[in-house]
Design a protein around this motif. Structure first.
Motif, PDB file in Angstrom:
ATOM      1  N   PHE A   1      17.830  24.921  64.901  1.00  9.19           N
ATOM      2  CA  PHE A   1      18.710  24.268  65.822  1.00  9.19           C
ATOM      3  C   PHE A   1      18.023  24.740  67.154  1.00  9.19           C
ATOM      4  O   PHE A   1      17.542  25.851  67.250  1.00  9.19           O
ATOM      5  CB  PHE A   1      20.128  24.874  65.853  1.00  9.19           C
ATOM      6  N   PRO A   2      18.066  23.654  68.205  1.00  5.29           N
ATOM      7  CA  PRO A   2      17.534  24.151  69.593  1.00  5.29           C
ATOM      8  C   PRO A   2      18.275  25.348  70.019  1.00  5.29           C
ATOM      9  O   PRO A   2      19.208  25.745  69.839  1.00  5.29           O
ATOM     10  CB  PRO A   2      18.071  22.690  70.362  1.00  5.29           C
ATOM     11  N   LYS A   3      17.449  26.227  70.800  1.00 10.09           N
ATOM     12  CA  LYS A   3      17.799  27.322  71.505  1.00 10.09           C
ATOM     13  C   LYS A   3      18.524  27.170  72.919  1.00 10.09           C
ATOM     14  O   LYS A   3      18.219  26.211  73.344  1.00 10.09           O
ATOM     15  CB  LYS A   3      16.525  28.504  71.426  1.00 10.09           C
ATOM     16  N   PRO A   4      19.326  27.907  73.219  1.00 11.31           N
ATOM     17  CA  PRO A   4      19.980  27.626  74.462  1.00 11.31           C
ATOM     18  C   PRO A   4      19.092  28.235  75.402  1.00 11.31           C
ATOM     19  O   PRO A   4      18.084  29.055  75.310  1.00 11.31           O
ATOM     20  CB  PRO A   4      21.435  28.561  74.330  1.00 11.31           C
ATOM     21  N   VAL A   5      19.541  27.636  76.715  1.00  9.27           N
ATOM     22  CA  VAL A   5      18.731  28.236  77.977  1.00  9.27           C
ATOM     23  C   VAL A   5      19.749  29.083  78.683  1.00  9.27           C
ATOM     24  O   VAL A   5      21.029  28.989  79.003  1.00  9.27           O
ATOM     25  CB  VAL A   5      18.647  26.859  79.031  1.00  9.27           C
ATOM     26  N   LYS A   6      19.182  30.289  79.034  1.00  5.08           N
ATOM     27  CA  LYS A   6      20.162  31.370  79.470  1.00  5.08           C
ATOM     28  C   LYS A   6      20.106  31.270  81.252  1.00  5.08           C
ATOM     29  O   LYS A   6      19.057  31.059  81.538  1.00  5.08           O
ATOM     30  CB  LYS A   6      19.727  32.881  79.184  1.00  5.08           C
ATOM     31  N   LEU A   7      21.166  31.136  81.740  1.00  2.64           N
ATOM     32  CA  LEU A   7      21.289  31.095  83.119  1.00  2.64           C
ATOM     33  C   LEU A   7      21.758  32.209  83.610  1.00  2.64           C
ATOM     34  O   LEU A   7      21.726  32.476  85.003  1.00  2.64           O
ATOM     35  CB  LEU A   7      22.192  29.732  83.368  1.00  2.64           C
ATOM     36  N   GLY A   8      22.387  33.288  82.727  1.00  2.00           N
ATOM     37  CA  GLY A   8      22.663  34.601  83.265  1.00  2.00           C
ATOM     38  C   GLY A   8      23.094  35.428  82.181  1.00  2.00           C
ATOM     39  O   GLY A   8      22.817  34.868  81.153  1.00  2.00           O
ATOM     40  N   ASN A   9      23.581  36.650  82.393  1.00  2.00           N
ATOM     41  CA  ASN A   9      24.023  37.499  81.357  1.00  2.00           C
ATOM     42  C   ASN A   9      25.211  36.688  80.463  1.00  2.00           C
ATOM     43  O   ASN A   9      24.843  36.974  79.233  1.00  2.00           O
ATOM     44  CB  ASN A   9      24.562  38.713  82.045  1.00  2.00           C
ATOM     45  N   ARG A  10      26.039  36.028  81.218  1.00  5.76           N
ATOM     46  CA  ARG A  10      27.051  35.530  80.026  1.00  5.76           C
ATOM     47  C   ARG A  10      27.043  33.990  80.280  1.00  5.76           C
ATOM     48  O   ARG A  10      28.061  33.500  79.963  1.00  5.76           O
ATOM     49  CB  ARG A  10      28.297  36.153  80.631  1.00  5.76           C
ATOM     50  N   CYS A  11      26.085  33.269  80.251  1.00  2.61           N
ATOM     51  CA  CYS A  11      26.104  31.865  80.561  1.00  2.61           C
ATOM     52  C   CYS A  11      24.877  31.285  79.871  1.00  2.61           C
ATOM     53  O   CYS A  11      23.749  31.470  80.275  1.00  2.61           O
ATOM     54  CB  CYS A  11      26.127  31.424  82.180  1.00  2.61           C
ATOM     55  N   ALA A  12      25.146  30.637  78.774  1.00  2.00           N
ATOM     56  CA  ALA A  12      24.034  29.953  77.973  1.00  2.00           C
ATOM     57  C   ALA A  12      24.405  28.189  77.891  1.00  2.00           C
ATOM     58  O   ALA A  12      25.613  28.049  77.944  1.00  2.00           O
ATOM     59  CB  ALA A  12      23.838  30.633  76.778  1.00  2.00           C
ATOM     60  N   VAL A  13      23.402  27.586  78.125  1.00  2.00           N
ATOM     61  CA  VAL A  13      23.795  26.232  78.030  1.00  2.00           C
ATOM     62  C   VAL A  13      22.506  25.519  77.171  1.00  2.00           C
ATOM     63  O   VAL A  13      21.321  26.284  77.000  1.00  2.00           O
ATOM     64  CB  VAL A  13      23.596  25.387  79.368  1.00  2.00           C
ATOM     65  N   TRP A  14      22.674  24.350  76.755  1.00  2.00           N
ATOM     66  CA  TRP A  14      21.813  23.632  75.789  1.00  2.00           C
ATOM     67  C   TRP A  14      21.330  22.636  76.687  1.00  2.00           C
ATOM     68  O   TRP A  14      21.945  21.847  77.443  1.00  2.00           O
ATOM     69  CB  TRP A  14      22.268  23.123  74.864  1.00  2.00           C
ATOM     70  N   VAL A  15      20.060  22.098  76.577  1.00  2.00           N
ATOM     71  CA  VAL A  15      19.671  20.713  77.026  1.00  2.00           C
ATOM     72  C   VAL A  15      20.199  19.570  76.074  1.00  2.00           C
ATOM     73  O   VAL A  15      19.987  19.486  74.773  1.00  2.00           O
ATOM     74  CB  VAL A  15      17.997  20.816  77.239  1.00  2.00           C
ATOM     75  N   LYS A  16      20.639  18.792  76.743  1.00  2.00           N
ATOM     76  CA  LYS A  16      21.559  17.700  75.937  1.00  2.00           C
ATOM     77  C   LYS A  16      20.603  16.786  75.311  1.00  2.00           C
ATOM     78  O   LYS A  16      20.628  16.514  73.979  1.00  2.00           O
ATOM     79  CB  LYS A  16      22.372  16.754  77.145  1.00  2.00           C
ATOM     80  N   SER A  17      19.539  16.315  75.743  1.00  2.00           N
ATOM     81  CA  SER A  17      18.590  15.662  75.122  1.00  2.00           C
ATOM     82  C   SER A  17      18.156  16.228  73.820  1.00  2.00           C
ATOM     83  O   SER A  17      17.718  15.810  72.961  1.00  2.00           O
ATOM     84  CB  SER A  17      17.318  14.935  75.771  1.00  2.00           C
ATOM     85  N   GLU A  18      17.705  17.546  73.558  1.00  2.00           N
ATOM     86  CA  GLU A  18      17.295  18.286  72.807  1.00  2.00           C
ATOM     87  C   GLU A  18      18.493  18.254  71.548  1.00  2.00           C
ATOM     88  O   GLU A  18      17.984  18.067  70.375  1.00  2.00           O
ATOM     89  CB  GLU A  18      17.041  19.652  73.154  1.00  2.00           C
ATOM     90  N   ILE A  19      19.711  18.369  71.918  1.00  2.00           N
ATOM     91  CA  ILE A  19      20.607  18.390  70.951  1.00  2.00           C
ATOM     92  C   ILE A  19      20.899  16.950  70.334  1.00  2.00           C
ATOM     93  O   ILE A  19      20.928  16.688  69.065  1.00  2.00           O
ATOM     94  CB  ILE A  19      22.148  18.740  71.717  1.00  2.00           C
ATOM     95  N   HIS A  20      20.767  15.880  70.993  1.00  2.00           N
ATOM     96  CA  HIS A  20      20.555  14.652  70.737  1.00  2.00           C
ATOM     97  C   HIS A  20      19.403  14.033  69.643  1.00  2.00           C
ATOM     98  O   HIS A  20      19.520  13.837  68.515  1.00  2.00           O
ATOM     99  CB  HIS A  20      20.863  13.520  71.499  1.00  2.00           C
ATOM    100  N   GLY A  21      18.345  14.917  70.097  1.00  2.00           N
ATOM    101  CA  GLY A  21      17.082  14.928  69.216  1.00  2.00           C
ATOM    102  C   GLY A  21      17.160  15.621  67.909  1.00  2.00           C
ATOM    103  O   GLY A  21      16.839  14.839  67.016  1.00  2.00           O
ATOM    104  N   TRP A  22      17.978  16.637  67.998  1.00  2.00           N
ATOM    105  CA  TRP A  22      18.194  17.261  66.658  1.00  2.00           C
ATOM    106  C   TRP A  22      19.169  16.486  65.728  1.00  2.00           C
ATOM    107  O   TRP A  22      19.102  16.223  64.593  1.00  2.00           O
ATOM    108  CB  TRP A  22      19.069  18.631  66.959  1.00  2.00           C
TER     109      TRP A  22
END
Length: 81
Positions: free
Chosen positions: A44-65
């Protein structure tokens, strides 16, 4: 970057959109636990860490999965597996 700013960013081919875990769960129909297990297993695509307690995913990667899951399922159906 707060969630209101993240929501206003429009996805274009050269500008990906970040999404948070609740949207990932909604798109994938998987539990949080299953998503993190799949990340650890490299499935599964790894999240992008924006901070110590903030992780997000790239929407296109999730749709690709999702698309790869559909394609894989169709291949198994056609081969009789």
């Amino acid at each position: 970057m707060n969630s209101a700013v993240l929501e206003r960013v429009k996805e274009t081919p050269d500008q990906p959109k970040f999404i948070k875990l609740p949207e990932v769960v909604s798109i994938c129909c998987m539990s949080k636990t299953s998503i993190y297990a799949a990340i650890r297993q490299g499935r599964f695509p790894k999240p992008v860490k924006l901070g110590n307690r903030c992780a997000v995913w790239v929407k296109s990667e999730i749709h690709g999965w999702v698309e790869s899951c559909i394609a894989s399922s169709r291949e198994r159906t056609e081969t009789g597996d």
